[in-house]
Design an enzyme around this catalytic site. Structure first.
Site, PDB file in Angstrom:
ATOM      1  N   SER A 159     -20.026 -49.109  29.933  1.00 25.31           N
ATOM      2  CA  SER A 159     -19.641 -50.004  31.016  1.00 25.31           C
ATOM      3  C   SER A 159     -20.061 -51.435  30.682  1.00 25.31           C
ATOM      4  CB  SER A 159     -20.245 -49.513  32.335  1.00 25.31           C
ATOM      5  OG  SER A 159     -19.706 -50.206  33.426  1.00 25.31           O
ATOM      6  N   ASP A 243     -12.740 -41.524  35.307  1.00 25.88           N
ATOM      7  CA  ASP A 243     -13.597 -42.667  35.640  1.00 25.88           C
ATOM      8  C   ASP A 243     -13.161 -43.269  36.972  1.00 25.88           C
ATOM      9  OD1 ASP A 243     -15.004 -45.100  35.771  1.00 25.88           O
ATOM     10  OD2 ASP A 243     -14.982 -45.319  33.589  1.00 25.88           O
ATOM     11  N   HIS A 275     -17.307 -41.954  35.340  1.00 24.52           N
ATOM     12  CA  HIS A 275     -17.899 -43.182  34.799  1.00 24.52           C
ATOM     13  C   HIS A 275     -19.278 -42.948  34.202  1.00 24.52           C
ATOM     14  CE1 HIS A 275     -18.126 -47.462  34.215  1.00 24.52           C
ATOM     15  NE2 HIS A 275     -19.276 -47.536  34.857  1.00 24.52           N
TER      16      HIS A 275
END
Length: 335
Positions: A159, A243, A275
């Protein structure tokens, strides 16, 4: 009627302006979340709790901010490869320890976990400019260590950590051997439109449409898609197709951007990965993918082989010198 419509438009406009003002004023608090709701800034556990062999490392970024990190070794004499791990935007490195523990067990690598400024035990306040300096300080520290193979440093980012890692990799082609990106966004500019859809008309990255009139207000754009296009090191893309935070299409766009010029990049999808849990949902396939990527693109240089070759060169050199000195006077030519 006209006055009513005008009042309505002014009211809506005022709300939008107020919303924009709040967004500009508090954007760092939206992007960087060092403290999760209901928890404290301090570490909930340390590597010792998981019986990991580790070292507390204290660094100074180039602007003087004091940073904390954990250097976790597989074995005391394990020299590589070493994974430089960059976390997501929320929580601290303690919240990633279970994943890192399994990484060390499965891959048998060293892992260096940096706490960004403002996170965990590190001082300061997070920003793109500052975190970029923090990442560089971590890499510089690793590059100067004598107890690891500094030619096998692999950057891993998830991320926000992927954006941090991509920038660091681009800036250090001779220090970073390879890059792994997991569930990373194309840019914060694009993510603004994902999280707050009305913003996509005003803010957006290079891949978005619209006037992008307010891009200049975003202080932490983290434009990963512009960065990856400048990276020549091998890159592994790990994409969780479930995600719920970053649309999987962002990872596909990043890969497409790189694949046009870098043939040492690999894209792997995990159908059940979300995620934060792609590493868990991916199971054995996830870890084998990483291990194979590093074995193929960051191979170990056998020290005994190189030393053996050196000995052969020295031996042959000495042999020919001997022949020249001994046989040439006797026979006119060496054997």
């Amino acid at each position: 009627m006209v006055s009513y419509v005008s009042a309505l438009l002014y009211g809506v406009g005022g709300i939008v302006v107020a919303g924009m003002a709040l967004l500009v004023a508090f954007q760092e608090k939206l992007v960087y979340v060092p403290v999760l709701p209901g928890l404290t800034k301090s570490y909930s556990i340390t590597p010792a709790r998981l019986r990991l062999l580790y070292e507390d490392v204290w660094l100074r970024s180039s602007d003087g901010v004091r940073l904390h990190a954990w250097f976790i070794k597989f074995l005391p004499e394990c020299r590589g490869p070493t994974v430089l791990f960059f976390q997501e935007n929320a929580g601290n490195i303690a919240h990633r320890l279970e994943m890192v523990r399994i990484m060390i067990q499965r891959l048998q690598y060293n892992v260096f976990m940096l706490s960004y400024r403002g996170y965990g035990a590190s001082d300061g306040y997070p920003s793109q400019h500052g975190i970029a300096k923090d990442a560089q300080a971590a890499l510089d520290h690793l590059s100067q260590r004598t107890d690891i193979d500094t030619s096998r440093i692999v950057v891993f980012g998830r991320s926000l950590g992927g954006a941090v890692g991509a920038l660091l990799t681009k800036n250090n082609p001779n220090k970073v051997a390879a890059l792994i990106l997991e569930n990373t966004f194309t840019s914060i500019l694009d993510m603004a439109g994902v999280l707050l859809p009305f913003l996509k008309w005003f803010i957006g990255g290079t891949s978005s449409k619209g006037p992008k009139l307010l891009n200049f207000l975003v202080r932490s754009p983290w434009s990963t898609i512009d960065i990856v296009g400048q990276i020549n090191q091998p890159i592994l893309f790990l994409s969780g197709l479930q995600d719920e935070m970053v649309p999987p299409s962002h990872m596909q766009m990043l890969y497409t951007k790189v694949a046009s010029h870098n043939r040492e990049c690999i894209f792997v999808e995990f159908p059940n990965g979300m995620h934060m849990d792609t590493w868990l949902a991916g199971g054995d396939h996830y870890w084998r993918t990483i291990q194979q990527f590093i074995e193929n693109h960051v191979p170990e240089i056998k020290e005994h082989e190189s030393s053996h070759d050196d000995k052969d060169i020295v031996y042959m050199t000495n042999y020919w010198m001997y022949c020249t000195l001994v046989f040439l006077p006797l026979h006119g030519n060496p054997p």
